[in-house]
Design an enzyme around this catalytic site. Structure first.
Site, short mmCIF file in Angstrom:
data_model
loop_
_atom_site.label_atom_id
_atom_site.label_comp_id
_atom_site.label_asym_id
_atom_site.label_seq_id
_atom_site.Cartn_x
_atom_site.Cartn_y
_atom_site.Cartn_z
N TYR A 197 -15.01 1.95 8.59
CA TYR A 197 -13.58 2.23 8.77
C TYR A 197 -13.32 2.72 10.19
CZ TYR A 197 -8.95 4.24 7.80
OH TYR A 197 -7.61 4.55 7.81
N GLY B 226 0.83 -1.21 0.00
CA GLY B 226 0.00 0.00 0.00
C GLY B 226 0.86 1.25 0.00
N ASP C 268 0.49 -8.68 1.90
CA ASP C 268 -0.58 -7.88 1.30
C ASP C 268 -1.43 -8.84 0.48
OD1 ASP C 268 -2.00 -5.73 -0.23
OD2 ASP C 268 -0.43 -4.48 0.65
#
Ligand code: UDP
Length: 310
Positions: A145, A10, A31
């Site tokens: 989130y 990321g 990942d």
């Protein structure tokens, strides 16, 4: 040291991996590439101190040999990503945090969780200090989130208290730099991309909402210092220079020399009206504060996007 970084492909994860390797550590990057991009770590292909494992960290994690640290950075990180992937966002923050904590416990390693200024929600205290408990709509679209990060903090403290795990919690504020996906919807890559292509800059709402932007190198430096410290409570890392989204759009137009127009679009639900970190704790405990000016950081970022958009 031997360190696992989740979310290694990321934006933040890959910059953190670069810093750890530059400091002489051995890094195992993980990942599942749902929002990460292996181009971000392509330059490490021949690095003997780096190994990549394509793995979804919500599933059991097996790593052979000793580990000194587990740094959990895997998570969709832009509003449009976590709105598109609401369940994966909740799972990586809950199951993924549980699995990575379990790995750290098994190995006797230290543990650092990438939390977020989103734990403060749409704040009614400004600027935000670590002692502020936040103002989050649990059932709103951003709640997936925000609550995932809040749960991550809670379970990290539970492992700290119940299992005596050596833990760190970093609350990361808006950070920017090369390697943010142009399509990730966040304001920095979006405005730069639009400006460079001569398209209108899409300001959401009336553009009076504020954010405070931190150069990724400064953010990573704060995270690294926190890891090396012995401070276990949450620490804000971000740049206190606050500006409205309108002023930010004008800055991008000026720095790119673009003649794009500004167009107004609907404000996303629960978009925080203000955001600015109080970084007195990071200054006191870590001797850290950002060093890169917004202008210098944006110039480097714009150069990067010019080079990939050619
Ligand atoms: N924003 C905007 N236009 C865009 C993308 C974002 O005006 O094309 C605004 C967004 O509504 C928010 C701010 O810019 O107020 C920062 O958005 P971003 O997605 O970068 O991160 P956030 O801080 O909201 O997590």
């Amino acid at each position: 040291m031997r360190i696992v970084v989740t979310g290694a492909a990321g934006f933040l994860g890959s910059h953190l991996v670069d810093r750890l390797l530059a400091e002489g550590h051995e890094v195992i990057g993980m990942d599942n590439l749902i929002t990460g991009n292996d181009d971000n770590i392509a330059h490490l292909a021949d690095n003997k101190n780096f190994r990549f494992i394509d793995h979804d960290v919500t599933e059991y994690i097996y790593v052979k040999g000793k580990l000194d640290w587990v740094l959990h950075f895997a998570c969709p990180a832009s509003p449009i990503d976590y709105l598109k992937l609401p369940i994966k966002t909740l799972k990586v923050g809950s199951l993924g945090t549980h699995k990575t904590l379990g790995l750290a416990k098994e190995k006797g390693a230290g543990y650092l969780i990438a939390s977020s200024s989103e734990v403060y929600g749409d704040p009614d205290v400004h600027p935000q200090k670590e002692t502020y408990w936040g103002h989050v709509n649990t059932v709103g679209p951003r709640g997936v989130y925000d609550e995932a990060k809040r749960f991550s903090e809670a379970i990290t403290m539970a492992y700290h208290r119940a299992h005596k795990l050596d833990t760190r919690i970093v609350r990361i504020f808006n950070s920017y730099g090369p390697r943010m996906r142009t399509g990730d919807g966040r304001v920095v890559p979006t405005f730069i991309y639009q400006a460079l292509r001569g398209e209108p800059l899409t300001v959401f709402g009336d553009g009076t909402q504020t954010r405070s932007f931190c150069w990724v190198g400064d953010t990573v430096d704060g995270i690294y210092r926190l890891m090396l410290s012995d401070y276990c409570d949450p620490v804000n890392i971000g740049n206190p220079r606050e500006m409205t989204v309108n002023d930010f759009a004008k800055k991008i137009l000026k720095l790119t020399g673009s003649s794009s127009r500004i167009e107004y679009r609907e404000l996303p639900v629960n978009d925080p009206k203000v955001r600015q970190p109080d970084i007195s704790l990071a200054k006191e405990k870590l001797g850290w504060e950002p060093k890169t000016s917004l202008e210098d950081g944006l110039k480097k970022t714009i150069d990067y996007y010019r080079s990939i958009l050619k």
